[in-house]
Design a protein around this motif. Structure first.
Motif, PDB file in Angstrom:
ATOM      1  N   SER A 187       0.826  -1.208   0.000  1.00  0.00           N
ATOM      2  CA  SER A 187       0.000   0.000   0.000  1.00  0.00           C
ATOM      3  C   SER A 187       0.856   1.252   0.000  1.00  0.00           C
ATOM      4  CB  SER A 187      -0.908   0.017   1.236  1.00  0.00           C
ATOM      5  OG  SER A 187      -1.672  -1.153   1.348  1.00  0.00           O
ATOM      6  N   CYS A 188       0.182   2.361  -0.248  1.00  0.00           N
ATOM      7  CA  CYS A 188       0.792   3.679  -0.072  1.00  0.00           C
ATOM      8  C   CYS A 188       0.421   4.136   1.342  1.00  0.00           C
ATOM      9  CB  CYS A 188       0.264   4.654  -1.114  1.00  0.00           C
ATOM     10  SG  CYS A 188       0.954   6.314  -0.964  1.00  0.00           S
ATOM     11  N   LEU A 208     -10.280   0.987  -5.180  1.00  0.00           N
ATOM     12  CA  LEU A 208      -9.333   1.741  -4.359  1.00  0.00           C
ATOM     13  C   LEU A 208      -9.847   1.707  -2.919  1.00  0.00           C
ATOM     14  CD1 LEU A 208      -6.962   3.758  -3.886  1.00  0.00           C
ATOM     15  CD2 LEU A 208      -8.610   5.592  -4.393  1.00  0.00           C
ATOM     16  N   PHE A 209      -8.992   1.233  -2.006  1.00  0.00           N
ATOM     17  CA  PHE A 209      -9.353   1.175  -0.595  1.00  0.00           C
ATOM     18  C   PHE A 209      -8.609   2.281   0.162  1.00  0.00           C
ATOM     19  CE2 PHE A 209     -10.057  -3.083  -2.194  1.00  0.00           C
ATOM     20  CZ  PHE A 209     -11.239  -3.486  -1.577  1.00  0.00           C
ATOM     21  N   VAL A 210      -9.345   2.971   1.007  1.00  0.00           N
ATOM     22  CA  VAL A 210      -8.748   3.972   1.891  1.00  0.00           C
ATOM     23  C   VAL A 210      -9.043   3.536   3.323  1.00  0.00           C
ATOM     24  CG1 VAL A 210      -8.639   6.387   2.558  1.00  0.00           C
ATOM     25  CG2 VAL A 210      -9.186   5.780   0.191  1.00  0.00           C
ATOM     26  N   PRO A 219      -3.620   6.252  11.495  1.00  0.00           N
ATOM     27  CA  PRO A 219      -3.111   5.644  10.260  1.00  0.00           C
ATOM     28  C   PRO A 219      -3.806   6.229   9.036  1.00  0.00           C
ATOM     29  CG  PRO A 219      -4.678   4.176  11.304  1.00  0.00           C
ATOM     30  CD  PRO A 219      -4.494   5.326  12.250  1.00  0.00           C
ATOM     31  N   LEU A 220      -3.128   6.194   7.905  1.00  0.00           N
ATOM     32  CA  LEU A 220      -3.733   6.570   6.628  1.00  0.00           C
ATOM     33  C   LEU A 220      -3.102   5.704   5.544  1.00  0.00           C
ATOM     34  CD1 LEU A 220      -5.649   8.268   4.973  1.00  0.00           C
ATOM     35  CD2 LEU A 220      -3.903  10.052   4.836  1.00  0.00           C
ATOM     36  N   ILE A 221      -3.920   4.817   4.969  1.00  0.00           N
ATOM     37  CA  ILE A 221      -3.443   3.807   4.018  1.00  0.00           C
ATOM     38  C   ILE A 221      -4.284   3.862   2.744  1.00  0.00           C
ATOM     39  CG2 ILE A 221      -3.056   1.336   3.664  1.00  0.00           C
ATOM     40  CD1 ILE A 221      -3.119   1.098   6.786  1.00  0.00           C
ATOM     41  N   PHE A 222      -3.617   3.883   1.597  1.00  0.00           N
ATOM     42  CA  PHE A 222      -4.286   3.768   0.301  1.00  0.00           C
ATOM     43  C   PHE A 222      -3.842   2.445  -0.323  1.00  0.00           C
ATOM     44  CE2 PHE A 222      -4.085   8.268   1.198  1.00  0.00           C
ATOM     45  CZ  PHE A 222      -5.309   8.763   0.766  1.00  0.00           C
ATOM     46  N   TYR A 223      -4.803   1.578  -0.601  1.00  0.00           N
ATOM     47  CA  TYR A 223      -4.476   0.243  -1.095  1.00  0.00           C
ATOM     48  C   TYR A 223      -5.210  -0.045  -2.398  1.00  0.00           C
ATOM     49  CZ  TYR A 223      -4.660  -4.872  -1.463  1.00  0.00           C
ATOM     50  OH  TYR A 223      -4.599  -6.162  -1.922  1.00  0.00           O
ATOM     51  N   ASP A 244      -1.200  -3.640  -6.657  1.00  0.00           N
ATOM     52  CA  ASP A 244       0.117  -3.168  -6.203  1.00  0.00           C
ATOM     53  C   ASP A 244       0.596  -1.919  -6.938  1.00  0.00           C
ATOM     54  OD1 ASP A 244       0.345  -5.025  -4.250  1.00  0.00           O
ATOM     55  OD2 ASP A 244       2.159  -5.990  -5.007  1.00  0.00           O
ATOM     56  N   SER A 245      -0.320  -1.181  -7.547  1.00  0.00           N
ATOM     57  CA  SER A 245       0.077   0.033  -8.265  1.00  0.00           C
ATOM     58  C   SER A 245       0.315   1.202  -7.314  1.00  0.00           C
ATOM     59  CB  SER A 245      -0.989   0.406  -9.295  1.00  0.00           C
ATOM     60  OG  SER A 245      -2.243   0.632  -8.663  1.00  0.00           O
ATOM     61  N   LEU A 246      -0.145   1.079  -6.067  1.00  0.00           N
ATOM     62  CA  LEU A 246       0.100   2.114  -5.067  1.00  0.00           C
ATOM     63  C   LEU A 246       0.946   1.512  -3.957  1.00  0.00           C
ATOM     64  CD1 LEU A 246      -3.430   3.795  -4.696  1.00  0.00           C
ATOM     65  CD2 LEU A 246      -1.400   4.793  -5.749  1.00  0.00           C
TER      66      LEU A 246
END
Length: 651
Positions: A320-321, A496-498, A523-527, A531-533
């Protein structure tokens, strides 16, 4: 001879009606000070570094606020006592006044005692917004009962204070009718004069002074007695906070910048994206986790030297990002949804409890719905809890799913809602029935006080060092099962998951999470499943950045208003703004600035001063000036746009 005269005079005056009134008001002031000491003692870990002289300044600084609160809450008692009629000496009348005195002051002391604990969740004295925050709760009785069970000592302290109040009230003799020859004219004339004098003194006491130029004392005045903004909570008392904020959520244009062009050059919430690629018709799933501190997640530490309680989320972060230094824009659950979904922070008071909640605003669900998205909100609590369904409707969410729609009360945790595991499984099943693309939000509940988990998992998760750790582990497990289920669904890879939290929890092992900055870390996760992020970013991020980041990532191509920043476009240049008990805070990558609306009161270099002990105000002027200019522009844009209903781009 002279000493005998003094003693005789005191014996004559000690039972005088107005001396007795003064004593009884002083008695309440003493009990307020005892409350302040109890509040300080029970929450001492949040106020490190207070010296003896600083403590004395805090205690004496609280007296004007106590006096104001005591005068307000005893107004009826004082009026009844001062009425210049002879029946005020009547036994039944005096007993009635005692009931009023004990009842009103016990209620006021009860609010102080409640903040012994509730402060840890909000990091501020309770304000009048508490009434609207919990107005939608249908399980208020069970929550109150659980509160008394878990924090029984607050009730014990209150009962002791109430006992002292009633007992010491009776230690002074009842007022005696003046002896000697008193005609009606003299009696009533004296009574009226003393009533007018008392009224004048009360007005001065409530205002905090008698000069025409004196402004009524407000919560911000507590800043004069402290070194750190958080310490203002010790100076204040809860009755004062409740009274002073009642109906006082009107914002004002601070007029820091008179030239609109200068203001917009420093900060402008108007976003005008220029789409260079076709829009991505991705699904969006936003997961808001109850009370998840960054501290609880081992994957949020780049060094990997801190234990965590979220093995699944830690593994997800590898794909994730992740923004390692992310901050909430509020301290309460009701402040999170406007921040995350509509990029509207809650400054001073929660946006949804102010009169400006009627303003038109744009949001992720609202804007995407116009692009053909199916929109939904899932919250496993009783329907209407926290007013989430109401805000969701205003934010453009078409379908709401709560405890009623879940339809099986056997999975109710007995306090907050449906267990996370069962509700997330229900959520997964519903997502699979929605037409694509969809934008959906789910809000978990199980990691909430009293941090219970299902009996069947009694020994499954690590106990940790705090009661919440086991609850965090359970919700992480529920998320693992949720992702396992949806990973087999056809829409999963196109989503896109946040993942973030509503706010930070006050339970912490490490002292740095009790500072002005640490109190907001989430926490702050972009998934994205393909796997592009990917990547770990140390630059600051905040909840209000979610909206512009998501919209720009999707290729949204119309103007919108957002107080946040696109994190993917500038992952290292975001800034974070939040509000802590009368103080605005601005966090950059290296510094945190604290501003009271007029001047900077704190500036700390977070890289080497994580505990915020070395105040740099006036020492790094270029940094202070730049940060202060930005924060002033942010506040002015926020206030004026809410006041003038300019939270949307008007076509």
């Amino acid at each position: 001879m002279e000493q005998n005269v003094i003693v005789s005079t005191w014996k004559q005056w000690k039972n005088e009606l107005h001396i007795i009134l003064l004593w009884r008001l002083i008695l309440v002031m003493i009990l307020y000070t005892l409350c302040r000491l109890a509040f300080w003692t029970l929450n001492h870990s949040y106020f490190p570094g207070i010296t003896l002289s600083g403590g004395f300044r805090i205690l004496t600084g609280g007296l004007p606020f106590d006096m104001t609160a005591v005068l307000y809450t005893n107004m009826l008692f004082i009026l009844g006592w001062m009425l210049p009629f002879k029946f005020r000496y009547n036994k039944i009348y005096q007993s009635s006044l005692k009931v009023i005195y004990v009842l009103f002051n016990t209620l006021a002391l009860a609010t102080n005692c409640a903040d012994f604990v509730y402060f840890r969740f909000t990091m501020r004295r309770t304000s009048s917004t508490v009434f609207s925050e919990f107005s939608h709760e249908t399980n208020g009785g069970s929550m109150a009962w659980q509160f008394f069970l878990d924090y029984w000592y607050c009730l014990v302290i209150l009962l002791v204070l109430a006992f002292l109040l009633a007992k010491l009230y009776g230690k002074v003799k009842k007022p005696e009718f003046p002896k000697g020859k008193w005609n009606n004219v003299a009696y009533y004339t004296k009574g009226v004069v003393l009533l007018l004098i008392a009224a004048t003194l009360i007005v001065g006491g409530v205002r905090g002074g008698f000069r025409h130029s004196t402004r009524p004392i407000t919560m911000s005045n507590a800043g004069m007695s402290v070194n750190k903004p958080l310490e203002m909570a010790i100076v204040l008392n809860t009755p004062f906070s409740l009274i002073r904020t009642l109906g006082k959520n009107n914002l004002k244009d601070p007029k820091y910048y008179k030239d609109p062009r200068q203001l917009e050059a420093i900060f402008n919430p108007f976003h005008n994206p220029i789409a260079t690629k076709p829009a991505k018709r991705l699904n969006v799933v936003i997961i808001i986790l109850e009370s998840f501190n960054r501290e609880y997640m081992g994957g949020c530490y780049a060094s990997g030297n801190r234990k965590g309680y979220t093995p699944f989320l830690d593994s997800l972060m590898n794909h994730s990002c992740v923004f390692l230094n992310a901050y909430a824009n509020g301290r309460k659950s009701i402040e999170s949804m406007p921040s995350i979904l509509a990029s509207i922070p809650s400054l001073v008071e929660p946006f949804v409890t102010t009169q400006y909640s009627e303003d038109r605003f744009n949001s992720i669900p609202g804007l995407l719905r116009k692009k053909g998205y199916h929109t939904s909100l899932f919250h496993g609590a009783p329907n209407g809890s926290m007013g989430f369904n109401s805000f969701g409707h205003l934010a453009g969410i078409e379908h709401y799913y709560g405890m009623t729609e879940y339809g099986n009360d056997k999975d109710f945790d007995g306090m907050w809602g449906i267990w996370d595991e069962e509700f997330l499984q229900f959520y997964a099943g519903k997502l699979n029935t929605f037409p694509q693309p969809f934008a959906s939000v789910v809000y978990t509940v199980s990691s909430h006080h009293p941090y219970k988990i299902p009996v069947r998992y009694k020994n499954k998760f690590p106990n940790g060092d705090l009661p919440i750790h086991k609850g965090i582990g359970y919700t992480d497990f529920a998320l693992r099962r949720f992702f396992h289920k949806i990973s087999k669904m056809p829409w999963y890879k196109n989503t896109l998951f946040v993942i973030t939290a509503d706010h930070a929890n006050p339970m912490t092992e490490y002292p740095e999470f009790k500072t002005g900055a640490g109190l907001f870390e989430v926490p702050l996760i972009f998934y994205k499943p393909d796997d592009s992020l990917k990547g770990l970013h140390k630059g600051p991020a905040q909840q209000i950045d979610v909206m512009p980041t998501v919209l720009n990532y999707l290729g949204y191509n119309e103007p919108f208003i957002s107080f946040g920043t696109d994190l993917f476009a500038a992952p290292h240049s975001s800034r974070c703004v939040n509000y802590l008990d009368g103080i605005w805070q601005l966090i950059t990558g290296d510094y945190i600035l604290q501003f009271d609306g007029t001047k900077t009161v704190g500036l700390y270099y977070l890289k080497s001063d994580i505990m915020m002990k070395n105040n740099l105000v006036g020492k790094v002027w270029n940094v202070q000036k730049e940060m202060e200019s930005y924060l002033k522009a942010f506040i002015q844009q926020y206030n004026t746009r809410l006041i003038n209903d300019r939270l949307m781009v008007k076509k």
